[in-house]
Design an enzyme around this catalytic site. Sequence first.
Site, PDB file in Angstrom:
ATOM      1  N   VAL A 180       0.861  -1.196   0.000  1.00  0.00           N
ATOM      2  CA  VAL A 180       0.000   0.000   0.000  1.00  0.00           C
ATOM      3  C   VAL A 180       0.896   1.245   0.000  1.00  0.00           C
ATOM      4  O   VAL A 180       1.781   1.391   0.854  1.00  0.00           O
ATOM      5  CB  VAL A 180      -0.946   0.011   1.218  1.00  0.00           C
ATOM      6  CG1 VAL A 180      -1.824   1.257   1.197  1.00  0.00           C
ATOM      7  CG2 VAL A 180      -1.816  -1.242   1.245  1.00  0.00           C
ATOM      8  N   HIS A 236       2.746   3.295   6.330  1.00  0.00           N
ATOM      9  CA  HIS A 236       2.070   2.663   7.458  1.00  0.00           C
ATOM     10  C   HIS A 236       3.097   1.937   8.306  1.00  0.00           C
ATOM     11  O   HIS A 236       3.990   1.279   7.793  1.00  0.00           O
ATOM     12  CB  HIS A 236       0.962   1.699   6.997  1.00  0.00           C
ATOM     13  CG  HIS A 236       1.371   0.776   5.894  1.00  0.00           C
ATOM     14  ND1 HIS A 236       1.527   1.195   4.593  1.00  0.00           N
ATOM     15  CD2 HIS A 236       1.650  -0.546   5.891  1.00  0.00           C
ATOM     16  CE1 HIS A 236       1.875   0.178   3.837  1.00  0.00           C
ATOM     17  NE2 HIS A 236       1.979  -0.893   4.602  1.00  0.00           N
TER      18      HIS A 236
HETATM   19  P1  5GP Z   1       2.434  -3.699   3.506  1.00  0.00           P
HETATM   20  O1  5GP Z   1       2.640  -5.043   2.878  1.00  0.00           O
HETATM   21  O2  5GP Z   1       2.181  -2.630   2.476  1.00  0.00           O
HETATM   22  O3  5GP Z   1       3.499  -3.347   4.495  1.00  0.00           O
HETATM   23  O4  5GP Z   1       1.126  -3.840   4.384  1.00  0.00           O
HETATM   24  C1  5GP Z   1      -0.156  -3.553   3.935  1.00  0.00           C
HETATM   25  C2  5GP Z   1      -1.112  -4.074   4.988  1.00  0.00           C
HETATM   26  O5  5GP Z   1      -2.368  -3.491   4.767  1.00  0.00           O
HETATM   27  C3  5GP Z   1      -1.309  -5.592   4.945  1.00  0.00           C
HETATM   28  O6  5GP Z   1      -0.911  -6.144   6.190  1.00  0.00           O
HETATM   29  C4  5GP Z   1      -2.802  -5.755   4.669  1.00  0.00           C
HETATM   30  O7  5GP Z   1      -3.375  -6.823   5.371  1.00  0.00           O
HETATM   31  C5  5GP Z   1      -3.363  -4.413   5.099  1.00  0.00           C
HETATM   32  N1  5GP Z   1      -4.563  -3.998   4.375  1.00  0.00           N
HETATM   33  C6  5GP Z   1      -4.736  -3.978   3.032  1.00  0.00           C
HETATM   34  N2  5GP Z   1      -5.951  -3.508   2.712  1.00  0.00           N
HETATM   35  C7  5GP Z   1      -6.546  -3.199   3.876  1.00  0.00           C
HETATM   36  C8  5GP Z   1      -7.836  -2.663   4.188  1.00  0.00           C
HETATM   37  O8  5GP Z   1      -8.658  -2.356   3.330  1.00  0.00           O
HETATM   38  N3  5GP Z   1      -8.118  -2.492   5.510  1.00  0.00           N
HETATM   39  C9  5GP Z   1      -7.212  -2.796   6.492  1.00  0.00           C
HETATM   40  N4  5GP Z   1      -7.590  -2.592   7.751  1.00  0.00           N
HETATM   41  N5  5GP Z   1      -6.000  -3.299   6.224  1.00  0.00           N
HETATM   42  C10 5GP Z   1      -5.670  -3.507   4.937  1.00  0.00           C
END
Ligand code: 5GP
Length: 126
Positions: free
Chosen positions: A106, A110
């Site tokens: 994303v 975060h």
């Molecule tokens: P990344 O891999 O980018 O570090 O983490 C993205 C995180 O966002 C993942 O752990 C995934 O489960 C979470 N995520 C993706 N879409 C959503 C959403 O619509 N709502 C929530 N609460 N978490 C999300």
Amino acid sequence: MPIDATQPYDDDNIFARILRGEIPSTKIYEDEWAYAFPDISPQAKLHVLVIPKGRYVSWDDFSANAPEEEIAGFIRAVGHVARTHGLVEAGYRLLANVGPHAGQEVAHLHIHLFGGEPLGPMLARR
Ligand code: 5GP
């Protein structure tokens, strides 16, 4: 699909839409600088995402470009969420994925906050 964290900010990313209330989320904490909500696919007993309200693609973008006040406010918010969940004594883990090698999915900064149980090794064994 991992993102290229060097790209400009995209206002249609999922977390931008969560901040605008277009996609539902459960608010855990909110202040001037940050919003915290549970990860939709938890990887630990407690798995919270803390995001800045500002438009930053990644930790790289944020650490390079955010004003000092915003950096301080966001970092304090992350610590506050951990503290108010009683995680300090037992311990917890913070994680920020940046770009393809880390698997960032994303394109809005975060911080993953994991806790509530022993978390095992820092990285998966190859
Ligand atoms: P990344 O891999 O980018 O570090 O983490 C993205 C995180 O966002 C993942 O752990 C995934 O489960 C979470 N995520 C993706 N879409 C959503 C959403 O619509 N709502 C929530 N609460 N978490 C999300």
